[in-house]
Design an enzyme around this catalytic site. Structure first.
Site, PDB file in Angstrom:
ATOM      1  N   ASP A  41       0.880  -1.162   0.000  1.00 30.13           N
ATOM      2  CA  ASP A  41       0.000   0.000   0.000  1.00 30.13           C
ATOM      3  C   ASP A  41       0.922   1.217   0.000  1.00 30.13           C
ATOM      4  O   ASP A  41       1.470   1.583   1.039  1.00 30.13           O
ATOM      5  CB  ASP A  41      -0.889  -0.033   1.256  1.00 30.13           C
ATOM      6  CG  ASP A  41      -1.692   1.251   1.437  1.00 30.13           C
ATOM      7  OD1 ASP A  41      -1.683   2.107   0.533  1.00 30.13           O
ATOM      8  OD2 ASP A  41      -2.328   1.388   2.504  1.00 30.13           O
ATOM      9  N   LYS A  73       3.193  10.969  -3.937  1.00 29.46           N
ATOM     10  CA  LYS A  73       2.028  10.373  -4.585  1.00 29.46           C
ATOM     11  C   LYS A  73       1.108  11.433  -5.202  1.00 29.46           C
ATOM     12  O   LYS A  73       0.393  11.158  -6.152  1.00 29.46           O
ATOM     13  CB  LYS A  73       1.265   9.561  -3.537  1.00 29.46           C
ATOM     14  CG  LYS A  73       0.192   8.655  -4.110  1.00 29.46           C
ATOM     15  CD  LYS A  73      -0.392   7.824  -2.990  1.00 29.46           C
ATOM     16  CE  LYS A  73      -1.514   6.927  -3.469  1.00 29.46           C
ATOM     17  NZ  LYS A  73      -2.044   6.118  -2.363  1.00 29.46           N
ATOM     18  N   GLU A  78      -7.004   0.614  -4.543  1.00 28.80           N
ATOM     19  CA  GLU A  78      -7.028   0.499  -3.074  1.00 28.80           C
ATOM     20  C   GLU A  78      -8.375  -0.043  -2.553  1.00 28.80           C
ATOM     21  O   GLU A  78      -8.378  -0.943  -1.708  1.00 28.80           O
ATOM     22  CB  GLU A  78      -6.701   1.860  -2.447  1.00 28.80           C
ATOM     23  CG  GLU A  78      -5.234   2.225  -2.632  1.00 28.80           C
ATOM     24  CD  GLU A  78      -4.939   3.712  -2.482  1.00 28.80           C
ATOM     25  OE1 GLU A  78      -5.840   4.456  -2.058  1.00 28.80           O
ATOM     26  OE2 GLU A  78      -3.810   4.115  -2.786  1.00 28.80           O
ATOM     27  N   ASP A  86     -12.719   5.561   2.717  1.00 32.11           N
ATOM     28  CA  ASP A  86     -11.297   5.583   3.072  1.00 32.11           C
ATOM     29  C   ASP A  86     -10.905   6.976   3.548  1.00 32.11           C
ATOM     30  O   ASP A  86     -10.729   7.887   2.738  1.00 32.11           O
ATOM     31  CB  ASP A  86     -10.481   5.154   1.835  1.00 32.11           C
ATOM     32  CG  ASP A  86      -8.965   5.169   2.100  1.00 32.11           C
ATOM     33  OD1 ASP A  86      -8.543   5.665   3.161  1.00 32.11           O
ATOM     34  OD2 ASP A  86      -8.228   4.679   1.238  1.00 32.11           O
TER      35      ASP A  86
END
Lengths: 633, 162
Positions: A8, A70, A169, A191
Site C-alpha cells: 500500500d 504520490k 485500493e 477511506d
C-alpha cells in the site's frame, strides 16, 4: 520460490504485507514499525534517507525532503499547481511538462522518489522474511488515470521489482474481507486516511471488480482532526494565559502529539485528560496546560470535518445511479474511520448498514494487496485454506444450560471430548442435545440434533462416565459420539452444514449473545446454584442414609428440613438465589458437623466426592423428554 | 483365480488414466505438505528470533510512557531554582532514583548537545540561525534521547544550529 508482497504505497505512510501459510501478515520495518512514512530525504553529505529517518531531519532540510510524492506521480506540471503551494521542496517542469523535483540542482521524477520508498519496504520485507522479495502487487487510488498507474508501475520497476499487478485500493480492501467470493454485490469503500479522503463504489461478481464511481477530497484526513484539537487547546491557553503556544515549535510539537493521543483515546472513552506540565513560561514563572476533553466537545470541534465526508458519499452514490439501499457491504479504510462520529456518519449515509471494520483499517489495503499477490503467484491456491467454526458447539446439560465443547473460531479439523455423568440415581439413558450458538442457555441456541444413549448400567447419580466427543472434519461435517465407559455402549449423530451459515446469521447470533451477556450469565449462575444445591441435598441425604441410627435425631431432623426446603426451591425454579445459597451453606456446615463428629467414619468420603469434583459434568436430566432425537441410522 | 481377483485385475488395467491422475494428485498433496511444513519451519525460526525482542516489546510501551513522565519531572527541576534548597535536594534524589531504576533496566540517556546532528539519534524540532555553534551541530535537547541496550529507544528531540 521468492515471496510476493502486497504494498500500500500511501500519500503519507506505506505498508507492506505478505502471505504466510495462507494468512496475510503485515511486515515490521527495520525501525520496528508497521507503517513507514512515504518520505525521502537527501542530506547535504549526499546521503539518502527513507521513512522515519528522513522525517526526523525534515525541518533542518525541508527543501531536500520529499513527502507526498504520490500527489505528483504521473502528472503534468500544470496539473499540480495547487499541490506545489503546500510543499516546501522545489517542483519544476521537466521533459514534456512532466513534474520533476529539484534537489540541489538534480532533477528527480516522482516515480524515482516512490521507487526509493518501495525499495526500503521490500528490503525490510526481505530482512524480515529471510528470503529475497522480487514480486509485488502495488495499490493506487481508484481515481488514478492511466498516466498515474503507469508511473506507479514504473516506480516498481525502478525499484527492481517485478510488478505483478497494479490494483485499486478499494478493491484491495474488499479483497481483505473476502468480498470477491460473493456472486454479485455492491460495495462502498470509505477511506479516510491521514491526509486524503476517498469514497469508491464497487460492483463485485465472481472475482471481478468494477469501479462504478469514485469521489473524495484530496485534502481531508486525520491530521485535520488533530489540528482542530491543537487550535482549541492553544486558544483556551491563550485566553487564560495570554501566550500563543503555536508560535513555539517545541510547545506546538507537544500539543500536536497530545492532540493526536486524545483523539485516539476518545474513540474508546468519552472523556480524556490532556496534561502538558511546563508547556511554557513567562516572567511570572512556568505555565502548565491541564484540561479535559470530552468526546462531545471533540465532536463539536470536528463536526464540519465529519460533515465534509457526506458530500462525496452522496456524489459517489449519485454517479453510480444507486441509493443507500442498493449497497450490500460497506468497508472502512484508514485510521480516521475509528472515530465514532465518522462511523456514525457512514452508518447514516449507508442506510444503517453495519460496516466491515474487523481488519485494522490502517493495514487493510496492504493485506488485500498481499492476498492478490498470493493469488497471482498461485500461493493462495496451493495453501490449504483452513476453515473455522463460525459459532460455538456444545450440548445441553442439567438445568438447560449449554456446555460448549468447541469454541467459536476454532480452526478445523478438530476433535474435542469431555466426560459427563448422570443427574439421577439409576438413570439408564441420557439425551444428547447438540447445540450451536453463543448464548448460555440451551433454549436460546440453535438445535443441530438430538440422540439418546441407552443401556447405561444403573448406578448412583454422578458415577457413570459418559464420554461425549465432537469431531469436525476438514469438510465441516460434525460427528457427535456419546460412549458409556462402563458398558462400551455408543451412539452417534452426523450433522452436515454446521459451518455453512450465512455471515448475517452468524453476526446476528454473536451480537445477540453480546447483547444478552449479562442476563445470560446471571441465568447460568442461577442454574449452577440450583444444581449445586440439589447435589448438596443429595449428598447429605446419602450421608444420613448411610449413617442410619448413628446420626443424632436433632441433626437428622434439621438436615431433612433443609433438604426438603432446598428441593422445593429447586423444583419451583426459584430465583431467590440468596435464600438458596444460604440454605446450601447451612446444609454444608451441618454435613461437615455430621462427618467430623465421628459418626460418619464409613460414609462421608464416598458420597462426598461423587460427581462434583474432577472433570465430570452432569449431563442432561433423564426427565428431559424429547420426541425428536435422531440417532444415526 | 477367484472372481474377486479377476475383477480387481480388470479394474487396474482399465484405468491407467485414473492411476496417472492419482499419482499427480499425490505429488501435489506431497508438495503442499512440504510447503506447509517449510512455511511453518520458517515461521518457527522467526518467532524464535523475535522471542527476545518480543519480551522487550512488552516493556517498551511502559518504559516509553515512563520517559514522558521523566521529561515532565526534568522540566519541573529545571524551573525549581527558586524552591527551598531542602525541597530541591529531595526532588533531585527522587529524580536520581527514577534514573537508577531505568538504568537497572538498561535504559540509559545519552548526551546530544554539542554533537553533530545524526538522524539515527536525533529528531530535529527546529533549526536555529546562530553563531554559537557550527551548522549541523545540536544546540540543545528539548527531550533527552534514550538507549535500551544497543537500540535507540527514543531519539532525542533537538534544536540544531544552522
Amino acid at each position: 520460490m521468492a515471496k510476493a508482497v502486497g504494498i500500500d504505497l500511501g500519500t503519507t505512510n506505506s505498508v507492506v504485507a505478505v502471505m504466510e501459510g495462507g494468512n496475510p501478515t503485515v511486515i515490521i520495518n527495520s525501525e520496528g514499525n508497521r507503517l513507514t512514512p512515504s518520505v525521502v530525504g537527501f542530506t547535504k553529505t549526499g546521503e539518502r534517507l527513507v521513512g522515519q529517518l528522513a522525517r526526523r531531519q525534515a525541518v533542518l532540510n525541508p527543501e531536500n525532503t520529499i513527502s507526498s510524492a504520490k500527489r505528483f506521480i504521473g502528472r503534468r506540471y500544470d496539473e499540480v499547481q495547487n499541490e506545489i503551494k503546500n510543499v516546501p521542496f522545489k517542483v519544476v517542469s521537466g521533459p514534456e511538462k512532466a513534474v520533476r523535483f529539484d534537489i540541489q540542482g538534480k532533477l528527480y521524477a516522482p516515480e524515482e522518489i516512490s521507487a526509493m520508498v518501495l525499495r526500503k519496504l521490500v528490503d525490510d520485507a526481505a530482512k524480515y522474511l529471510g528470503e529475497k522479495v522480487t514480486d509485488a502487487v502495488i495499490t493506487v487510488p481508484a481515481y488514478f488515470n492511466d498516466a498515474q498507474r503507469t508511473a506507479t508501475r514504473d516506480a516498481g520497476k525502478i525499484a527492481g521489482l517485478n510488478v505483478l499487478r497494479i490494483i485499486n485500493e478499494p478493491t484491495a480492501a474488499a479483497l481483505a474481507y473476502g468480498l470477491d467470493k460473493k456472486t454479485s454485490e455492491t460495495v462502498l469503500v470509505f477511506d479516510l486516511g491521514g491526509g486524503t479522503f476517498d469514497v469508491s463504489i464497487l460492483e463485485v461478481g465472481e472475482g471481478v471488480f468494477e469501479v462504478k464511481s469514485t469521489a473524495g477530497d484530496t485534502h481531508l484526513g486525520g491530521d485535520d482532526f488533530d489540528k482542530r484539537v491543537v487550535d482549541w487547546l492553544a486558544e483556551e491557553f491563550q485566553r487564560d494565559q495570554g501566550i500563543d503556544l503555536r508560535r513555539d515549535r517545541q510547545a506546538l510539537q507537544r500539543l500536536t502529539e497530545a492532540a493526536e493521543k486524545a483523539k485516539i483515546e476518545l474513540s474508546s472513552v468519552v472523556e480524556t485528560t490532556i496534561s502538558l506540565p511546563f508547556i511554557t513560561a513567562d516572567a511570572t514563572g512556568p505555565k502548565h496546560l491541564e484540561t479535559r476533553l470530552t468526546r462531545a466537545k471533540f465532536e463539536q470541534l470536528t463536526a464540519d470535518l465529519v460533515e465534509r465526508c457526506a458530500g462525496p458519499v452522496q456524489q459517489a452514490l449519485a454517479d453510480a445511479k444507486l441509493t443507500a439501499r442498493d449497497l450490500d457491504e460497506v468497508v472502512l479504510v484508514g485510521g480516521s474511520t475509528r472515530i465514532p462520529a465518522v462511523q456514525a456518519l457512514v452508518r447514516r449515509m449507508t442506510g444503517g448498514k453495519e460496516p466491515n471494520q474487523s481488519v485494522n483499517p490502517d493495514e487493510v489495503v496492504a493485506i488485500g494487496a498481499a492476498i492478490q499477490a498470493g493469488v497471482l503467484t498461485g500461493e493462495v491456491q496451493d495453501v490449504v485454506l483452513l476453515d473455522v467454526t463460525p459459532l460455538s458447539l456444545g450440548i445441553e446439560t442439567l438445568g438447560g444450560v449449554m456446555t460448549k465443547l468447541i469454541e467459536r473460531n476454532t480452526t478445523i479439523p478438530v476433535r474435542r471430548s469431555e466426560t459427563f455423568s448422570t443427574a439421577e440415581d439409576n438413570q439408564t439413558a441420557v439425551d444428547v442435545h447438540v447445540l450451536q450458538g453463543e448464548r448460555e442457555l440451551a433454549r436460546d441456541n440453535r438445535t443441530l440434533g438430538h440422540f439418546r444413549l441407552e443401556g447405561i448400567a444403573p448406578a448412583p447419580r454422578g458415577l457413570p462416565q459418559i464420554d461425549v466427543a465432537f469431531d469436525i472434519d476438514a469438510n465441516g461435517i460434525l460427528t457427535v459420539t456419546a460412549r458409556d465407559k462402563t458398558t462400551g455402549k455408543e451412539q452417534s449423530i452426523t450433522i452436515t452444514g454446521s459451518t455453512q451459515l450465512s455471515k448475517a446469521d452468524i453476526d446476528r447470533m454473536v451480537a445477540d449473545a453480546q447483547q444478552h451477556a449479562t442476563e445470560d450469565r446471571r441465568q447460568r449462575e442461577e442454574v449452577e446454584a440450583r444444581n449445586n444445591a440439589d447435589a448438596m441435598a443429595y449428598q447429605v441425604e446419602r450421608q444420613l442414609h448411610e449413617l442410619g441410627d448413628r446420626a443424632p435425631m436433632h441433626e437428622r431432623a434439621r438436615a431433612e428440613n433443609l433438604i426438603n426446603e432446598i428441593r422445593q426451591l429447586v423444583q419451583d425454579q426459584s430465583t431467590d438465589m440468596a435464600r438458596l445459597r444460604q440454605l446450601s451453606s447451612d446444609l454444608q456446615q451441618l454435613a461437615a458437623g455430621l462427618a467430623a463428629s465421628g459418626y460418619a467414619q464409613a460414609a462421608a468420603g464416598g458420597a462426598g466426592s461423587a460427581g462434583r469434583n474432577g472433570p465430570q459434568r452432569d449431563s442432561a436430566a433423564d426427565d428431559v423428554i424429547d420426541a425428536e432425537f435422531k440417532p444415526r441410522s | 483365480m477367484t472372481p474377486a481377483e479377476q475383477r480387481s485385475d480388470e479394474n487396474s488395467s482399465a484405468a491407467p488414466a485414473e492411476i496417472e491422475r492419482l499419482k499427480q494428485e499425490l505429488s501435489r498433496a506431497h508438495d503442499m505438505r512440504l510447503r506447509a511444513l517449510a512455511d511453518f519451519d520458517n515461521y518457527r525460526k522467526r518467532v524464535q528470533r523475535e522471542q527476545d525482542s518480543a519480551a522487550q516489546a512488552g516493556k517498551r510501551q511502559l518504559v516509553l510512557a515512563l520517559l514522558d513522565v521523566m521529561d515532565d519531572f526534568e522540566r519541573a527541576l529545571a524551573y525549581a531554582t527558586t524552591a527551598p534548597e531542602s525541597i530541591l535536594t529531595g526532588a533531585r534524589a527522587i529524580h536520581q532514583r527514577l534514573t537508577d531504576l531505568l538504568q537497572a533496566q538498561g535504559v540509559v540517556p545519552y548526551t546530544s548537545a554539542g554533537q553533530p546532528f545524526d538522524v539515527t539519534l536525533h529528531d530535529a524540532v527546529d533549526a536555529i540561525k546562530t553563531d554559537r555553534a557550527p551548522s549541523g551541530v545540536v544546540l540543545d535537547e528539548l527531550r533527552h534521547g534514550y538507549r535500551w541496550g544497543d537500540e535507540v529507544l527514543r531519539p532525542a528531540r533537538v534544536r540544531v544550529a544552522q
